[in-house]
Scaffold this motif. Sequence first.
Motif, PDB file in Angstrom:
ATOM      1  N   LYS A   1     -14.956  -4.971  -3.853  1.00  0.00           N
ATOM      2  CA  LYS A   1     -14.502  -4.416  -5.136  1.00  0.00           C
ATOM      3  C   LYS A   1     -14.698  -5.483  -6.219  1.00  0.00           C
TER       4      LYS A   1
ATOM      5  N   GLU B   1     -12.172  -6.067  -8.936  1.00  0.00           N
ATOM      6  CA  GLU B   1     -10.848  -6.552  -8.571  1.00  0.00           C
ATOM      7  C   GLU B   1     -10.808  -8.044  -8.279  1.00  0.00           C
TER       8      GLU B   1
ATOM      9  N   SER C   1     -19.389  -0.903  -0.213  1.00  0.00           N
ATOM     10  CA  SER C   1     -18.259  -0.381  -0.982  1.00  0.00           C
ATOM     11  C   SER C   1     -16.968  -1.129  -0.696  1.00  0.00           C
TER      12      SER C   1
END
Length: 263
Positions: free
Chosen positions: A47, A50, A44
């Motif tokens: 990202k 992003e 996690s």
Amino acid sequence: MKIAILYFSGTGNTKWIVDSLSKMLKAENQEVYLYSLNSIFDISSVKVTEVDMIGIAYPTYSSKAPLLVREILQRLPSAEKLPIFYITTTGHIAGDVNLYTHKVMRKKGYKIFLSANFILGNNLHLSSLCQSSAIDLNTGKSRIKILYRKIGNVCARIINLEDYIEGKNIFARIYGTSQRFIGEKLVRNRFKGFYINDKCNRCGWCIRNCPMQNIKNRDEKIIFEDKCILCMKCYNYCPKNAVQASIKTENLKKYKRYIGPNL
């Protein structure tokens, strides 16, 4: 451009390539985020929504990515048409390893544009698996220069999103397929695991540095469990050279331990 590079390195070859590539990319004003992979890696933390691009880097094990890397890629989220590149390191030939690895990522929507392999030193010098001697890359300055030149070329291709795929010719595909079949069978039948000899002083280096958390200290005994992926870190970098694969590997002159670049 924001670039996330996920990498796994056993004895330092892949880390050296990734660190060198990262420095070159940053010198060209690219934002680079490095993620070192191990068995407790938090997926996690990456990202994918992003960043503009993902890079995957790893050593080649019989024309496959290490099991650890394959398991982490399975957990990466989907990303429609997100550019992805692969960097592999090997002591010999990589075959079609990156195209084989990309199968799972293609299903997730990632678009491969670059696959590059770097031939460094052989770190798998075990009597039962590979007779090729370990190589100290730090003594091969001309070879290091060649590697730097290729890293520079890869850097430029990444910035320009230039298509460049190694390992797609028929020879690479045949070699990769045969390596995966023979290599896995060879390891399964001939590698019996590591053990320590009486040189061990219980310093705990192997326990702290095993990427699979496969090495334990139980009742003052160093135990190797069943999750070893043959990254060769403990074998090559034990401070006392106490990690062995057989009686033969106790001969340090014949089975010299591998020293990665600038390590």
